[in-house]
Enzyme design. Structure first.
Site, short mmCIF file in Angstrom:
data_model
loop_
_atom_site.label_atom_id
_atom_site.label_comp_id
_atom_site.label_asym_id
_atom_site.label_seq_id
_atom_site.Cartn_x
_atom_site.Cartn_y
_atom_site.Cartn_z
N PRO A 134 35.88 20.50 100.95
CA PRO A 134 35.79 21.68 101.82
C PRO A 134 34.51 22.45 101.53
CG PRO A 134 37.24 22.15 99.95
CD PRO A 134 36.70 20.75 99.73
N CYS B 230 31.36 25.84 117.17
CA CYS B 230 30.53 24.78 117.75
C CYS B 230 30.68 24.72 119.26
CB CYS B 230 30.86 23.44 117.12
SG CYS B 230 32.59 23.03 117.29
N GLU C 85 31.11 15.17 113.80
CA GLU C 85 31.31 16.29 114.75
C GLU C 85 30.28 17.34 114.38
OE1 GLU C 85 33.07 16.11 117.28
OE2 GLU C 85 34.54 14.55 116.85
N LEU C 86 29.20 17.40 115.15
CA LEU C 86 28.02 18.17 114.72
C LEU C 86 27.85 19.43 115.58
CD1 LEU C 86 25.74 15.08 114.08
CD2 LEU C 86 27.34 16.20 112.53
N GLY D 130 30.10 19.56 110.78
CA GLY D 130 29.13 20.50 110.24
C GLY D 130 27.87 20.45 111.07
P1 NAP Z 1 26.94 22.51 107.10
O1 NAP Z 1 26.01 23.35 106.34
O2 NAP Z 1 26.44 21.26 107.70
O3 NAP Z 1 28.17 22.23 106.12
C1 NAP Z 1 29.29 21.46 106.52
C2 NAP Z 1 29.86 20.75 105.31
O4 NAP Z 1 28.87 19.88 104.77
C3 NAP Z 1 30.30 21.67 104.18
O5 NAP Z 1 31.44 21.11 103.56
C4 NAP Z 1 29.10 21.61 103.23
O6 NAP Z 1 29.48 21.89 101.91
C5 NAP Z 1 28.70 20.15 103.40
N1 NAP Z 1 27.33 19.89 102.99
C6 NAP Z 1 26.27 20.73 102.97
N2 NAP Z 1 25.18 20.11 102.50
C7 NAP Z 1 25.55 18.84 102.20
C8 NAP Z 1 24.87 17.71 101.67
N3 NAP Z 1 23.58 17.75 101.34
N4 NAP Z 1 25.57 16.59 101.49
C9 NAP Z 1 26.86 16.54 101.80
N5 NAP Z 1 27.57 17.55 102.31
C10 NAP Z 1 26.92 18.70 102.52
O7 NAP Z 1 27.59 23.30 108.31
P2 NAP Z 1 28.26 24.71 108.28
O8 NAP Z 1 27.17 25.72 108.32
O9 NAP Z 1 29.27 24.79 107.18
O10 NAP Z 1 29.09 24.69 109.65
C11 NAP Z 1 28.52 25.06 110.85
C12 NAP Z 1 28.10 23.84 111.65
O11 NAP Z 1 29.26 23.03 111.90
C13 NAP Z 1 27.57 24.22 113.00
O12 NAP Z 1 26.43 23.47 113.29
C14 NAP Z 1 28.71 23.86 113.95
O13 NAP Z 1 28.29 23.61 115.26
C15 NAP Z 1 29.29 22.68 113.27
N6 NAP Z 1 30.68 22.46 113.70
C16 NAP Z 1 30.93 21.40 114.50
C17 NAP Z 1 32.22 21.17 114.94
C18 NAP Z 1 32.52 20.00 115.81
O14 NAP Z 1 33.67 19.61 115.86
N7 NAP Z 1 31.55 19.42 116.51
C19 NAP Z 1 33.26 22.02 114.55
C20 NAP Z 1 32.95 23.09 113.73
C21 NAP Z 1 31.64 23.30 113.30
P3 NAP Z 1 29.05 23.24 101.17
O15 NAP Z 1 29.54 24.37 101.98
O16 NAP Z 1 29.75 23.13 99.89
O17 NAP Z 1 27.55 23.27 101.06
#
Ligand code: NAP
Length: 491
Positions: free
Chosen positions: A190, A298, A264-265, A242
């Site tokens: 998470p 998103c 899912e980006l 993410g």
């Molecule tokens: P994020 O920075 O990409 O983080 C998502 C997840 O990835 C978190 O668990 C994060 O962990 C992990 N993560 C970060 N850096 C990583 C790395 N180098 N290697 C592996 N895992 C890593 O995104 P967010 O800011 O949390 O969420 C917002 C984004 O999610 C937005 O772009 C949104 O559009 C997208 N989103 C998409 C959907 C969909 O279904 N399409 C739904 C919801 C959200 P840590 O927090 O521990 O760093």
């Protein structure tokens, strides 16, 4: 010793839901050298507690546990797997109020939205408890003499799930319920901002009787945990929700072991309002599309195109509705809560400043609220040019850019001029136009005259750089299954 300040919070009745350790192989697990990270309440900045930060070796151990648990989990009768998912679902619904309040504390979203997310999270457990029992063998009409042909859908093995902070419960169950129903075992990471929701779900999974090793939640620094998973050939699939940026990185990291990927980006949803649409309804639905989850969604509307003859009327109603929104701490159940972190605030400020610099007009909002450093006022910008950053980059906050258009062809071209393709919203009462737009928009989902489209029975997902694969529906389960083709002669 981990700081467990959150346990003293009066909002949570069942204190055993508040776990500060990772959950691996049925055990609550601390970091190797006692490492931890802090979790804070975005509404107040208060320290909620510390959560164990696990090492790369411990992340590998979680795969070993999931791998060991896989054969017996996959061999369970589908109705027995279904019964465990159903029990988990029941416990989630019984704990709904506590789970919602844990989410408000760590994520900041308004309490009603958090309650809604728990319903949504439980709906995946419910849906996949049913789906687990559906037949997973298909016959093929043979093209070879005397041969019998079948397709068997088999669980892939260990799957890794990585979830974001904006939907800390539902994104986990959407993935985990599908994977577990398919017969896979799970290692999940998470987001660091919101680990308590995932750990509370793990506590309930244990109470439901999921066997040790079947569902593991590994907390800590994401690259430390996830990189070993991407490089581990025992992990057969990775499902990530993410940002597009991290999605691209994981895509590359998974190439070495040729994993199945569900991504899912990001999104950058256009809303298109034609003259002749029910304007009050279009305004009300666009308010939801823009301001739900405080804009951190998103599916959030990021560009609002209005046909010129109704542009002024739409703007007037939309600005009035935005000015009526309440802003406050999630526990007080306002319309909009705090944003997740300082980076989110910086993005709102940058997008607003850039749009104004390029000629947009500020109709309301446009600043951090006196309520606190993570509260951004609901904001409307009008006459925003396509060259503005906000028209191309995810804003992920409560800023709405409005712009007029003149023709259908023009607006379709502008709506499609994006690297993203998750969802598009259309408001019109002309059936032929609705049909043309539904075909022409390059998006995984098109919502017509409404905003809410999600739910367990539908395949959620995007095209282009919004991702790969689908979650929800039967397709969501098939993402975690391999097709084996059997061709059989009895001679
Ligand atoms: P994020 O920075 O990409 O983080 C998502 C997840 O990835 C978190 O668990 C994060 O962990 C992990 N993560 C970060 N850096 C990583 C790395 N180098 N290697 C592996 N895992 C890593 O995104 P967010 O800011 O949390 O969420 C917002 C984004 O999610 C937005 O772009 C949104 O559009 C997208 N989103 C998409 C959907 C969909 O279904 N399409 C739904 C919801 C959200 P840590 O927090 O521990 O760093």
């Amino acid at each position: 010793m981990l700081d467990t300040a959150i346990s003293a919070r009066p909002e949570i009745e069942d204190k055993r839901l508040l776990r500060g350790f990772a959950y691996i192989n049925g055990r609550w697990t601390s970091g190797e050298n006692g490492e931890s990270f802090a979790v804070t309440d975005p509404a107040t900045g208060a320290h909620l507690g510390d959560v164990a930060a696990l090492s790369a070796a411990q992340a590998q151990n979680s795969v070993t546990a999931a791998q060991a648990a896989f054969p017996s989990w996959a061999a369970l009768l589908p109705q027995d797997r279904a019964a465990l998912l159903r029990r988990w679902c029941t416990l989630v619904m019984e704990a709904k109020e506590d789970l919602a309040r844990i989410m408000v504390l760590e994520q900041g979203k308004p309490l009603s939205e958090a309650r809604g997310e728990i319903d949504y999270a439980a709906s995946f457990l419910d849906f996949y408890a049913e789906e687990a029992k559906r037949p997973n063998i298909e016959g093929v009409t043979s093209h070879l003499p005397d041969a019998e042909m079948e397709l068997w859908y088999e669980p892939m093995g260990v799957v890794a799930l990585i979830t974001p902070w904006n939907f800390p419960a539902a994104m986990l169950t959407r993935k985990a319920a599908a994977a577990l129903a398919a017969g896979c075992t799970v290692v999940a990471h998470p987001a660091q901002e919101t680990p308590y929701s995932a750990l509370a779900l793990a506590e309930l999974a244990e109470r439901a009787g999921l066997p040790a090793g079947v569902f593991n939640v590994v907390t800590g620094h994401a690259p430390t945990i996830v990189k070993p998973w991407t490089e581990d050939a025992r992990v057969r699939a990775l499902s990530f929700t993410g940002s597009t940026e991290i999605g691209r990185l994981l895509y590359g990291q998974c190439a070495g072991t040729v994993k199945k990927l569900v991504l899912e980006l990001g999104g950058h949803a256009p809303v298109i309002v034609f003259k002749g649409a029910d304007l009050d309804r279009a305004v009300a639905e666009t308010m939801k599309a823009k301001f739900a989850t405080s804009g951190q969604d998103c599916l959030g509307a990021n560009r609002i195109y209005i046909e010129r003859p109704v542009y002024s009327a739409f703007c007037e109603k939309f600005i009035a509705a935005t000015q009526a929104l309440t802003l406050g701490a999630g526990m007080k159940d306002p319309d909009i809560g705090p944003l997740m972190n300082a980076a989110a605030i910086a993005k709102q400020e940058a997008h607003v400043a850039d749009a104004l610099h390029k000629g947009a007009t500020l109709a309301c909002g446009g600043a951090v609220s006196p309520l606190g450093p993570l509260f951004y006022q609901p904001t409307v910008l009008t006459d925003v040019p396509d060259s503005a950053q906000i028209m191309h980059e995810e804003t992920f906050g409560p800023v709405a850019p409005l712009t007029p258009f003149d023709t259908e062809d023009e607006v379709v071209a502008r709506a499609n001029a994006s690297e993203y393709g998750l969802v598009a919203y259309v408001h019109s009462q002309d059936p032929r136009r609705i049909y043309r737009l539904s075909r022409a928009l390059q998006y995984g989902m098109v919502a017509v005259n409404r905003t809410k489209v999600t739910g367990a029975p539908i395949p959620f997902g995007g095209v282009k750089q919004s991702g790969l694969g689908r979650e929800g529906a039967r397709m969501g389960m098939q993402e975690f299954m391999e097709v084996k083709y059997i061709c059989r002669d009895w001679a």
